[in-house]
Design a protein around this motif. Sequence first.
Motif, PDB file in Angstrom:
ATOM      1  N   PRO A  57       3.838   2.311   6.393  1.00  0.00           N
ATOM      2  CA  PRO A  57       5.187   2.712   6.780  1.00  0.00           C
ATOM      3  C   PRO A  57       5.959   3.385   5.655  1.00  0.00           C
ATOM      4  O   PRO A  57       7.028   3.938   5.879  1.00  0.00           O
ATOM      5  N   MET A  58       5.408   3.324   4.431  1.00  0.00           N
ATOM      6  CA  MET A  58       6.090   3.882   3.265  1.00  0.00           C
ATOM      7  C   MET A  58       5.076   4.100   2.151  1.00  0.00           C
ATOM      8  O   MET A  58       3.994   3.522   2.181  1.00  0.00           O
ATOM      9  N   LEU A  82       1.363  -4.535   0.693  1.00  0.00           N
ATOM     10  CA  LEU A  82       1.751  -3.238   0.147  1.00  0.00           C
ATOM     11  C   LEU A  82       2.967  -3.422  -0.748  1.00  0.00           C
ATOM     12  O   LEU A  82       3.970  -3.971  -0.322  1.00  0.00           O
ATOM     13  N   GLU A  83       2.853  -2.982  -2.008  1.00  0.00           N
ATOM     14  CA  GLU A  83       4.003  -3.027  -2.903  1.00  0.00           C
ATOM     15  C   GLU A  83       4.707  -1.680  -2.843  1.00  0.00           C
ATOM     16  O   GLU A  83       4.092  -0.631  -3.057  1.00  0.00           O
ATOM     17  N   ALA A  84       6.000  -1.734  -2.535  1.00  0.00           N
ATOM     18  CA  ALA A  84       6.814  -0.522  -2.494  1.00  0.00           C
ATOM     19  C   ALA A  84       8.193  -0.880  -3.016  1.00  0.00           C
ATOM     20  O   ALA A  84       8.765  -1.888  -2.609  1.00  0.00           O
ATOM     21  N   MET A  85       8.708  -0.100  -3.937  1.00  0.00           N
ATOM     22  CA  MET A  85      10.022  -0.324  -4.537  1.00  0.00           C
ATOM     23  C   MET A  85      10.135  -1.747  -5.106  1.00  0.00           C
ATOM     24  O   MET A  85      11.117  -2.436  -4.920  1.00  0.00           O
ATOM     25  N   GLN A 108      -5.066   0.649  -4.758  1.00  0.00           N
ATOM     26  CA  GLN A 108      -5.017   2.034  -4.273  1.00  0.00           C
ATOM     27  C   GLN A 108      -3.587   2.442  -3.927  1.00  0.00           C
ATOM     28  O   GLN A 108      -2.849   1.694  -3.309  1.00  0.00           O
ATOM     29  N   ALA A 109      -3.206   3.638  -4.320  1.00  0.00           N
ATOM     30  CA  ALA A 109      -1.899   4.197  -3.951  1.00  0.00           C
ATOM     31  C   ALA A 109      -2.018   4.828  -2.569  1.00  0.00           C
ATOM     32  O   ALA A 109      -3.012   5.470  -2.257  1.00  0.00           O
ATOM     33  N   VAL A 110      -0.995   4.619  -1.748  1.00  0.00           N
ATOM     34  CA  VAL A 110      -0.980   5.201  -0.409  1.00  0.00           C
ATOM     35  C   VAL A 110       0.339   5.927  -0.178  1.00  0.00           C
ATOM     36  O   VAL A 110       1.362   5.598  -0.768  1.00  0.00           O
ATOM     37  N   ALA A 111       0.294   6.914   0.691  1.00  0.00           N
ATOM     38  CA  ALA A 111       1.490   7.650   1.095  1.00  0.00           C
ATOM     39  C   ALA A 111       1.916   7.156   2.473  1.00  0.00           C
ATOM     40  O   ALA A 111       1.134   6.520   3.190  1.00  0.00           O
ATOM     41  N   LYS A 112       3.135   7.476   2.845  1.00  0.00           N
ATOM     42  CA  LYS A 112       3.608   7.129   4.175  1.00  0.00           C
ATOM     43  C   LYS A 112       2.703   7.821   5.194  1.00  0.00           C
ATOM     44  O   LYS A 112       2.406   9.008   5.083  1.00  0.00           O
TER      45      LYS A 112
END
Length: 120
Positions: A57-58, A82-85, A108-112
């Motif tokens: 989602p982000m 998922l770690e975001a902000m 792993q880095a993911v995009a929205k």
Amino acid sequence: MSKYKITVNGKEYEMDVELMDGSAPVAKAPSKVSKPAPAPVSKATPAAAPKGATVSPMPGTILKVNVKEGDTVKAGDSVVVLEAMKMENDITAPKDGVVKALYVTGGQAVAKGDALFEVE
């Protein structure tokens, strides 16, 4: 006294500057002031996720994958974290079923919109 034009957050201001010590200005103001070019807007879209896949989602980083392919999950079970902000977000199974595919790994880095997993 010298006149200067400055731009702050895209808004242009005209200023009069007077040196109090009587010395001459070190640098002369540019004779022509131009607005900075707007930052380019990315029109890139995430690659199409497989039909039925749960997507991110982000943007963020996968901290943990809590299941393996073939594991049985119930709706609401945490599948990945998922770690975001600087916040940890549990991405949960949308329905009861078996984990058909995992598209991410820890770190792993993911995009929205990136595919995370699929429950069948």
